[in-house]
Design an enzyme around this catalytic site. Structure first.
Site, mmCIF file in Angstrom:
data_model
loop_
_atom_site.group_PDB
_atom_site.id
_atom_site.type_symbol
_atom_site.label_atom_id
_atom_site.label_comp_id
_atom_site.label_asym_id
_atom_site.label_seq_id
_atom_site.Cartn_x
_atom_site.Cartn_y
_atom_site.Cartn_z
ATOM 1 N N GLY A 187 0.854 -1.179 -0.351
ATOM 2 C CA GLY A 187 0.076 -0.063 0.183
ATOM 3 C C GLY A 187 0.886 1.341 0.044
ATOM 4 O O GLY A 187 1.740 1.352 -0.465
ATOM 5 N N SER A 188 0.226 2.297 0.707
ATOM 6 C CA SER A 188 0.841 3.609 0.381
ATOM 7 C C SER A 188 1.914 3.774 1.052
ATOM 8 O O SER A 188 2.780 4.886 0.871
ATOM 9 C CB SER A 188 -0.150 4.644 0.976
ATOM 10 O OG SER A 188 -1.588 4.536 0.436
ATOM 11 N N ALA A 189 2.673 2.980 1.816
ATOM 12 C CA ALA A 189 3.875 3.045 2.509
ATOM 13 C C ALA A 189 5.221 3.354 1.420
ATOM 14 O O ALA A 189 6.159 4.125 1.676
ATOM 15 C CB ALA A 189 4.535 1.971 3.329
ATOM 16 N N VAL A 190 4.852 2.928 0.004
ATOM 17 C CA VAL A 190 5.792 3.381 -0.746
ATOM 18 C C VAL A 190 5.786 4.600 -1.627
ATOM 19 O O VAL A 190 6.645 5.101 -2.327
ATOM 20 C CB VAL A 190 5.714 2.261 -1.976
ATOM 21 C CG1 VAL A 190 5.683 0.824 -1.707
ATOM 22 C CG2 VAL A 190 4.498 2.662 -3.044
#
Length: 688
Positions: free
Chosen positions: A390-393
């Site tokens: 998910g959005s961690a990247v």
């Protein structure tokens, strides 16, 4: 006529005497040699044949493993052992020795196969075995239409269970010992028994060695683990005596002087550092007579146990974090929509050196015997399993946009959802207004990342129209992500690391998924390397779990002098202009420390100034329960969290992944529940 004068000799009398003496000495020498050859020749020949000079290499204990505070993690426990070395004995001689040894020790026969027992029965009953061959079969054998092996096979097939039951326990023990004798290679020490050897057995065998050629008593060892199963899947395993060298690496080890029955590391750290852990074997020169009896022994070299490893992991911290994961997993399993939740992972890393401070993983499994759920160590899953995170990247997405020149610090983009032809509407979790790069990270805008990807691919976005993209767009983004550690092996000093899965599609919709962490898969260790790269300003550090290699010191649990210190290794540096990384740092700090940030409520008020990013990914379940769902398993939510602290001068970076955390729309906050407790624990333990 005058008589001619008699000529005088030209050789003085002394010289004649010298020649005579030399002649006499040589004559004596020749006579003596002849006497020795004729009279004692056979005796000397027998004496020469009587002795054989053999050097035997005996194994030594492996090196120990310590944690970062020099607590022993892996050690060697001494064991009494009875061994056999085949000095060239015949089958009859080995059988005689095995029979003698069987009267002195108890040998387990559980591993003997039915075929082993049938071979023994034939040996004990040659006439009865021969009677199982018919006259017709004997004639065929004489006519060379049957071979010895054919007749033996027929004998084996015709032995009845009743006949096998006639073998006594003593017969079976003798045969089990003989099988051990014959399984070894000539001049190679073979372990006959090293489990449950009693002091009485050890003593009586030692007293009778002279009557059992090749048999010896020695001290063997086995690995012991001070912290039981903690980090066990990372520490690895050593082959058992019965296994010896792994078949797939046999030539490699033999070329380095190993014996075929040597125990070697077969997984993880034991395998990775085999060359330093195995040590130097002791060398014993043994002189035997023709019958194999030991006439004389001489220690050529005492040998030296393997070098010790000092790990980067603090076992107190490791245990504390594993306890957190266990408690939170069991607690989460009591909440709704968590039937598929069964695992969680945490990696802590020093972002400046790449030293792995903790790599923890836990998995809930069903006991095959009791049917009850139980917790299992899965630290290895931090490098071997990969997930949508998910959005961690999104920090990598922003920096890729900067590098490609499609956005710059301060670029503003409206968060209105986008619609590409033949693709569902793609948007953020809610409308977030017009955002710059920093606030796009703080509020976790999907749309900002979508437009960045479209610009990288030179696409022309129009509502519900096809989106033409440059054919190499996926490669540009993936190569950039790999420079942070996402989608590539991190280089950690452990074998069998996974690089993750790359989606095969090139559709625009999947490009949108890629830049928000919902298409390719990454491991917890990759996520930790990625956040460390951002934390330290752009250096991708090679993770390492071994801190030092030390010389061994016998009879002590203290580490010896440093043989090698593992130095920090920079794999690559992010190509970023001054100020680009600062923008990501600002955004990541706001995520945790400014109202509205996606992690603010969960970390509000902490003293260690965290920064980082949260992640939620809708993924398809591919866990152990998948078969019951058929071809289309249900969608599940993966939760992740990456952070570092303190934000101004990071000393620790963390990655948390909780795959399949829940189904449905109600977020159970598993990543926050674990991540907050882990960071609190780290700084509290540091303070104390």
């Amino acid at each position: 006529m005058e008589k001619k004068k008699k000529k005088k000799s030209h050789f003085p009398i002394r010289l004649n005497l010298l020649f005579f003496s030399v002649f006499l000495l040589f004559s004596i020498l020749i006579l003596r040699l002849g006497f020795v050859q004729i009279v004692y020749g056979e005796n000397f020949k027998r004496e020469l044949e009587r002795k054989e000079d053999i050097t035997i290499h005996n194994p030594v204990p492996r090196g120990k493993m310590f944690d970062s505070n020099f607590k022993v993690i892996v050690d060697n426990v001494p064991k009494r052992a009875i061994t056999y070395t085949n000095m060239g004995a015949s089958q009859k001689e080995m059988l005689d020795t095995a029979e003698k040894l069987a009267k002195l020790i108890v040998k387990n026969t559980d591993k003997m196969t039915e075929r082993d027992k049938k071979d023994l029965w034939i040996l004990k009953n040659p006439e009865k075995a021969e009677a199982k061959i018919t006259k017709k079969e004997t004639e065929l054998f004489k006519a060379k239409k049957l071979k010895d092996s054919d007749l033996y096979k027929l004998k084996i097939e015709r032995i009845t269970p009743e006949e096998l039951s006639q073998l006594s326990a003593e017969d079976l023990e003798m045969w089990a010992i003989y099988l051990k004798f014959s399984s070894g290679y000539k001049f190679t020490q073979q372990i006959v028994k090293n489990e449950d050897v009693t002091p009485e057995e050890f003593a009586i065998v030692s007293e009778n060695l002279q009557s059992m050629p090749g048999v010896d008593t020695t001290t063997d060892w086995e690995r012991s683990y001070a912290f039981n199963q903690t980090l066990k899947s990372i520490l690895g395993n050593v082959t058992k005596t019965e296994e010896g060298l792994p078949a797939d690496r046999l030539d490699y080890f033999l070329s380095r002087g190993y014996n075929r029955n040597d125990r070697v590391g077969k997984s993880q750290l034991e395998l990775q550092y085999e060359d330093v852990l195995h040590g130097y074997k002791s060398k014993v020169k043994t002189i035997t007579d023709k019958e194999g009896n030991v006439v004389e022994t001489e220690v050529v070299s005492d040998g030296k146990r393997g070098k010790d490893l000092v790990l980067t992991v603090d076992m107190d911290l490791q245990i504390a974090i594993e306890k957190i994961i266990e408690e939170e997993l069991w607690g989460l399993k009591q909440t709704p929509n968590t039937s598929l939740l069964d695992r969680a992972y945490v990696v802590l890393m020093d972002p400046k050196s790449g030293a792995v401070l903790t790599m923890a993983g836990k998995r809930i499994v069903k006991n095959s015997e009791t049917g009850q759920l139980e917790m299992q160590d899965d630290a290895l899953g931090t490098i071997t399993t990969t997930y949508n995170v998910g959005s961690a990247v999104k920090g990598a997405t922003i920096l890729t946009g900067f590098k490609q020149g499609v956005i710059k610090p301060g670029t503003r983009i409206n968060d209105t959802g986008i619609k590409i032809a033949d693709t569902p509407l793609k948007k953020s979790y809610s409308y977030l207004g017009t955002l710059n790069d920093v606030d796009a990270l703080k509020l976790s805008s999907n749309v900002y990342m979508f437009h960045t990807a479209i610009r990288i691919g030179k696409g022309n976005y129009q509502y519900d129209k096809p989106l033409g993209l440059a054919p190499n767009t996926f490669e540009i983004i993936r190569n950039s992500f790999a420079s942070f550690g996402l989608g590539s092996r991190t280089g950690i000093d452990l074998p069998n690391e996974s690089s993750g899965l790359k989606g095969p599609s090139r559709l625009p919709g999947h490009l949108m998924d890629l830049v928000i962490g919902q298409y390719d898969t990454y491991s917890p260790m990759q996520l930790a390397q990625y956040i460390s790269t951002i934390a330290n300003g752009g250096k991708r550090m090679k993770p390492h779990i071994v801190k030092e290699i030390r010389e061994p010191i016998d009879d002590t649990d203290e580490p010896g002098p440093v043989f090698q210190e593992i130095q920090p290794t920079v794999l690559n540096t992010i190509d970023a202009e001054p100020g680009w990384m600062d923008r990501v740092h600002q955004g990541f700090k706001k995520v945790f420390q400014e109202p509205g940030g996606t992690a603010y409520k969960r970390f509000q008020g902490v003293s260690y100034s965290p920064a980082g990013k949260t992640g939620t990914a809708e993924a398809f379940y591919d866990g152990p329960e998948r078969p019951r769902f058929g071809k289309e398993p249900p969608p599940v939510m993966n939760l992740s969290l990456v952070t570092y602290a303190p934000s101004s001068n990071p000393e620790v970076a963390m990655a948390v992944i909780v795959p399949w955390a829940y189904q449905g729309t109600t977020d159970n906050g598993a990543n926050f529940r674990i991540g907050r407790r882990v960071m609190d624990t780290y700084f509290e333990m540091k303070k104390n």
